[in-house]
Design a protein around this motif. Sequence first.
Motif, PDB file in Angstrom:
ATOM      1  N   LEU A  14      30.381  36.589  44.241  1.00  0.00           N
ATOM      2  CA  LEU A  14      31.047  36.608  44.731  1.00  0.00           C
ATOM      3  C   LEU A  14      30.173  38.137  45.325  1.00  0.00           C
ATOM      4  N   LEU A  15      29.906  37.990  47.219  1.00  0.00           N
ATOM      5  CA  LEU A  15      29.286  39.153  47.041  1.00  0.00           C
ATOM      6  C   LEU A  15      30.038  40.359  47.902  1.00  0.00           C
ATOM      7  N   CYS A  16      30.000  41.653  47.051  1.00  0.00           N
ATOM      8  CA  CYS A  16      30.643  42.533  47.663  1.00  0.00           C
ATOM      9  C   CYS A  16      30.298  43.326  49.118  1.00  0.00           C
ATOM     10  N   ARG A  17      30.303  43.163  49.927  1.00  0.00           N
ATOM     11  CA  ARG A  17      29.018  44.379  50.391  1.00  0.00           C
ATOM     12  C   ARG A  17      30.370  45.467  50.981  1.00  0.00           C
ATOM     13  N   ASN A  18      29.725  47.117  50.582  1.00  0.00           N
ATOM     14  CA  ASN A  18      29.663  48.093  51.784  1.00  0.00           C
ATOM     15  C   ASN A  18      31.169  48.029  50.450  1.00  0.00           C
ATOM     16  N   ILE A  19      31.059  48.690  49.498  1.00  0.00           N
ATOM     17  CA  ILE A  19      32.710  48.544  48.957  1.00  0.00           C
ATOM     18  C   ILE A  19      32.536  50.065  48.461  1.00  0.00           C
ATOM     19  N   SER A  20      33.848  49.928  48.684  1.00  0.00           N
ATOM     20  CA  SER A  20      34.269  52.190  48.286  1.00  0.00           C
ATOM     21  C   SER A  20      35.738  51.502  46.875  1.00  0.00           C
ATOM     22  N   ALA A  21      35.872  52.396  46.458  1.00  0.00           N
ATOM     23  CA  ALA A  21      36.862  53.058  45.795  1.00  0.00           C
ATOM     24  C   ALA A  21      36.969  51.707  44.170  1.00  0.00           C
ATOM     25  N   PHE A  22      35.565  51.739  43.670  1.00  0.00           N
ATOM     26  CA  PHE A  22      35.153  50.485  42.568  1.00  0.00           C
ATOM     27  C   PHE A  22      35.370  50.858  41.078  1.00  0.00           C
ATOM     28  N   SER A  23      36.235  50.469  40.197  1.00  0.00           N
ATOM     29  CA  SER A  23      36.756  50.674  39.299  1.00  0.00           C
ATOM     30  C   SER A  23      36.994  49.482  38.191  1.00  0.00           C
ATOM     31  N   ILE A  24      35.983  49.738  37.631  1.00  0.00           N
ATOM     32  CA  ILE A  24      36.217  48.746  36.289  1.00  0.00           C
ATOM     33  C   ILE A  24      36.334  49.211  34.632  1.00  0.00           C
ATOM     34  N   PHE A  25      37.157  48.254  34.135  1.00  0.00           N
ATOM     35  CA  PHE A  25      37.738  48.849  32.903  1.00  0.00           C
ATOM     36  C   PHE A  25      38.000  47.738  31.610  1.00  0.00           C
ATOM     37  N   GLY A  26      37.604  48.082  30.666  1.00  0.00           N
ATOM     38  CA  GLY A  26      38.637  46.882  29.578  1.00  0.00           C
ATOM     39  C   GLY A  26      37.262  45.833  29.477  1.00  0.00           C
ATOM     40  N   GLU A  27      38.235  45.013  28.876  1.00  0.00           N
ATOM     41  CA  GLU A  27      38.029  43.719  28.737  1.00  0.00           C
ATOM     42  C   GLU A  27      37.159  42.941  30.122  1.00  0.00           C
ATOM     43  N   PHE A  28      36.400  42.002  29.679  1.00  0.00           N
ATOM     44  CA  PHE A  28      36.159  40.948  30.759  1.00  0.00           C
ATOM     45  C   PHE A  28      37.563  39.405  31.051  1.00  0.00           C
ATOM     46  N   GLN A  29      38.188  40.040  30.673  1.00  0.00           N
ATOM     47  CA  GLN A  29      39.106  38.480  30.846  1.00  0.00           C
ATOM     48  C   GLN A  29      40.241  39.633  31.862  1.00  0.00           C
ATOM     49  N   ILE A  30      40.337  38.449  33.078  1.00  0.00           N
ATOM     50  CA  ILE A  30      41.477  39.198  34.178  1.00  0.00           C
ATOM     51  C   ILE A  30      42.419  38.408  34.318  1.00  0.00           C
ATOM     52  N   ALA A  31      43.134  38.794  33.965  1.00  0.00           N
ATOM     53  CA  ALA A  31      44.638  38.044  33.418  1.00  0.00           C
ATOM     54  C   ALA A  31      45.174  37.389  35.452  1.00  0.00           C
ATOM     55  N   GLY A  32      44.966  38.401  36.760  1.00  0.00           N
ATOM     56  CA  GLY A  32      45.483  38.247  38.166  1.00  0.00           C
ATOM     57  C   GLY A  32      44.464  38.844  38.794  1.00  0.00           C
ATOM     58  N   PHE A  33      43.189  37.688  38.898  1.00  0.00           N
ATOM     59  CA  PHE A  33      42.180  38.257  39.777  1.00  0.00           C
ATOM     60  C   PHE A  33      43.026  37.935  41.367  1.00  0.00           C
ATOM     61  N   SER A  34      43.545  39.242  42.022  1.00  0.00           N
ATOM     62  CA  SER A  34      43.299  38.139  43.333  1.00  0.00           C
ATOM     63  C   SER A  34      42.450  39.397  44.581  1.00  0.00           C
ATOM     64  N   VAL A  35      42.486  38.344  45.492  1.00  0.00           N
ATOM     65  CA  VAL A  35      42.120  39.254  46.839  1.00  0.00           C
ATOM     66  C   VAL A  35      42.844  39.290  48.134  1.00  0.00           C
ATOM     67  N   GLU A  36      43.097  40.249  48.960  1.00  0.00           N
ATOM     68  CA  GLU A  36      43.863  40.603  50.291  1.00  0.00           C
ATOM     69  C   GLU A  36      43.052  40.696  51.136  1.00  0.00           C
ATOM     70  N   VAL A  37      42.685  39.975  52.545  1.00  0.00           N
ATOM     71  CA  VAL A  37      42.759  40.621  53.346  1.00  0.00           C
ATOM     72  C   VAL A  37      43.167  41.478  54.262  1.00  0.00           C
ATOM     73  N   SER A  38      42.747  42.231  54.970  1.00  0.00           N
ATOM     74  CA  SER A  38      43.929  43.570  56.239  1.00  0.00           C
ATOM     75  C   SER A  38      43.863  42.827  57.402  1.00  0.00           C
ATOM     76  N   GLN A  39      44.709  42.774  57.438  1.00  0.00           N
ATOM     77  CA  GLN A  39      45.601  42.417  59.141  1.00  0.00           C
ATOM     78  C   GLN A  39      45.569  43.542  59.678  1.00  0.00           C
TER      79      GLN A  39
END
Length: 134
Positions: A72-97
Motif C-alpha cells: 500500500l502507498l499512503c500519500r500525504n500521511i499525518s499522525a503516524f505512529s508504529i509500535f511493537g511487534e510486526f504481527q497486527i491482530a486487527g489491521f483496518s482501513v476506514e474511508v472518511s465520508q
Amino acid sequence: MNAASRSFQEQFNAIKNLDKLLQEAPQFSSWSTLDLLTGFRMYTDYDYESWLEIHNLELTLAAQDGSLQVVLLCRNISAFSIFGEFQIAGFSVEVSQDPEQSPGRKFHIFDDEDNIIHLFCRELEILQAGPMEI
C-alpha cells in the motif's frame, strides 16, 4: 465476484488500483486477513506549488499463511505512529465520508486490537498484490 467482494469494492472504491487486489484475491473482503507487517518505507516528496513537504509511506502487509501480500502507498500521511511487534491482530482501513473532515485525513489506517500502527493519509493506492515473496 461474490457479494462480499462487491460490497468491499463499493466501500473502498476511493482506493487507487483496488482492482489489483481484487484480481489477485477475488474473495477478499476484510483488511484483517493481512496480519503481518513485513516492511515499510517512509519518504518525503516536495510540493513545489504549495511549498510543503509531503510524507509518504509504503506498507507491505501479508496474510500469515503467505497466500497474499499487498503493498500500500499512503500519500500525504499525518499522525503516524508504529509500535511493537510486526504481527497486527486487527489491521483496518476506514474511508472518511465526512466532507467537513480535513482533506488530509481521508483514510484512517490502524490496528484496532493492539494499536501497533496508526496513521491518516490523503490518498491510498495499492501498488502490488500477489502471493507472498519468500
